[in-house]
Design a protein around this motif. Structure first.
Motif, PDB file in Angstrom:
ATOM      1  N   ASP A  70      -3.871  -2.981  -9.108  1.00 17.76           N
ATOM      2  CA  ASP A  70      -4.468  -1.681  -9.778  1.00 17.76           C
ATOM      3  C   ASP A  70      -3.720  -0.581  -9.375  1.00 17.76           C
ATOM      4  N   PHE A  71      -3.383   0.324  -9.884  1.00 19.93           N
ATOM      5  CA  PHE A  71      -2.757   1.568  -9.757  1.00 19.93           C
ATOM      6  C   PHE A  71      -3.491   2.360  -8.647  1.00 19.93           C
ATOM      7  N   SER A  72      -4.749   2.532  -8.446  1.00 26.12           N
ATOM      8  CA  SER A  72      -5.366   3.491  -7.742  1.00 26.12           C
ATOM      9  C   SER A  72      -5.956   2.740  -6.516  1.00 26.12           C
ATOM     10  N   ASN A  73      -5.903   1.268  -6.421  1.00 29.19           N
ATOM     11  CA  ASN A  73      -6.273   0.742  -5.092  1.00 29.19           C
ATOM     12  C   ASN A  73      -5.215   0.181  -4.229  1.00 29.19           C
ATOM     13  N   VAL A  74      -5.209   0.917  -2.979  1.00 26.16           N
ATOM     14  CA  VAL A  74      -4.382   0.860  -1.979  1.00 26.16           C
ATOM     15  C   VAL A  74      -4.188  -0.681  -1.391  1.00 26.16           C
ATOM     16  N   HIS A  75      -5.363  -1.106  -1.738  1.00 28.37           N
ATOM     17  CA  HIS A  75      -5.562  -2.637  -1.130  1.00 28.37           C
ATOM     18  C   HIS A  75      -4.560  -3.638  -2.072  1.00 28.37           C
TER      19      HIS A  75
ATOM     20  N   GLY B 243       4.465   8.249   3.189  1.00 28.32           N
ATOM     21  CA  GLY B 243       4.700   8.748   4.525  1.00 28.32           C
ATOM     22  C   GLY B 243       4.176  10.031   4.683  1.00 28.32           C
ATOM     23  N   ILE B 244       4.326  10.745   3.970  1.00 33.01           N
ATOM     24  CA  ILE B 244       3.957  12.253   3.908  1.00 33.01           C
ATOM     25  C   ILE B 244       2.620  12.420   3.944  1.00 33.01           C
ATOM     26  N   HIS B 245       2.120  11.757   2.968  1.00 33.46           N
ATOM     27  CA  HIS B 245       0.602  11.836   2.650  1.00 33.46           C
ATOM     28  C   HIS B 245      -0.032  11.205   3.928  1.00 33.46           C
ATOM     29  N   SER B 246       0.240  10.034   4.578  1.00 28.40           N
ATOM     30  CA  SER B 246      -0.063   9.440   5.579  1.00 28.40           C
ATOM     31  C   SER B 246      -0.108  10.225   6.914  1.00 28.40           C
ATOM     32  N   ALA B 247       0.983  11.133   6.827  1.00 30.86           N
ATOM     33  CA  ALA B 247       1.005  11.862   8.312  1.00 30.86           C
ATOM     34  C   ALA B 247       0.347  13.228   8.032  1.00 30.86           C
TER      35      ALA B 247
ATOM     36  N   GLY C 263      -4.011  11.720   6.987  1.00 36.05           N
ATOM     37  CA  GLY C 263      -4.601  10.939   7.833  1.00 36.05           C
ATOM     38  C   GLY C 263      -5.824  10.055   7.529  1.00 36.05           C
ATOM     39  N   ALA C 264      -6.220  10.553   6.278  1.00 33.74           N
ATOM     40  CA  ALA C 264      -7.595   9.572   5.873  1.00 33.74           C
ATOM     41  C   ALA C 264      -6.992   8.800   4.789  1.00 33.74           C
ATOM     42  N   GLU C 265      -7.980   8.353   4.039  1.00 33.49           N
ATOM     43  CA  GLU C 265      -7.573   7.370   2.882  1.00 33.49           C
ATOM     44  C   GLU C 265      -6.807   7.926   1.826  1.00 33.49           C
TER      45      GLU C 265
ATOM     46  N   ASP D  69      -4.942   9.590  -7.118  1.00 35.69           N
ATOM     47  CA  ASP D  69      -3.831  10.450  -7.672  1.00 35.69           C
ATOM     48  C   ASP D  69      -2.355  10.247  -6.893  1.00 35.69           C
ATOM     49  N   THR D  70      -2.399  10.255  -5.668  1.00 34.47           N
ATOM     50  CA  THR D  70      -1.214  10.191  -4.913  1.00 34.47           C
ATOM     51  C   THR D  70      -0.621   8.648  -5.112  1.00 34.47           C
TER      52      THR D  70
END
Length: 127
Positions: free
Chosen positions: A26-31, A82-86, A89-91, A95-96
């Motif tokens: 799924d495009f929107s599911n990080v897991h 990486g930029i989004h995670s840094a 900091g949240a889930e 969109d990203t």
């Protein structure tokens, strides 16, 4: 059997399969997408790119171009992650993450083109 051709084909096909493994889900599911699989896809695509530098034929130029496209898109996807995670900091928002997976899909298409060219080149070889 030529060992260098086996290694060349191995890395091209491995790059495709790793990229497909990351892209699938799924495009929107990080897991559904593993960051280590994205990292492995980048590393194998970089190795495949290095292997393509020695070929001076026209087909070799197309191989190199498709590989550079795949590497560029995968690196941009990893940078966005990486930029989004840094910074966030949240889930990860949907969109990203859909942007990250879409870039991986573009790299997947470039890898598919590489494999099709590899098969076409193999079929055209005469003994």
């Amino acid at each position: 059997m030529r060992t260098e051709k086996v290694v060349f084909a191995f890395f091209i096909v491995l790059a495709l399969t790793l990229n497909f493994g990351f892209f699938l889900g799924d495009f929107s599911n990080v897991h559904h997408h593993n960051v280590y699989e994205l990292f492995a896809a980048i590393v194998v695509n970089l190795i495949a790119t290095v292997l393509k530098f020695g070929d001076r034929t026209h087909l070799g130029s197309v191989f190199l171009a498709t590989s550079l496209v795949a590497v560029l898109q995968l690196i941009v996807a990893a940078l966005i992650w990486g930029i989004h995670s840094a910074t966030a900091g949240a889930e990860m928002d949907a969109d990203t993450f859909s942007t990250i997976v879409s870039l991986s899909g573009g790299a997947l298409l470039a890898n598919i083109i590489s494999v099709v060219l590899l098969v076409a080149e193999t079929v055209n070889l005469r003994r």
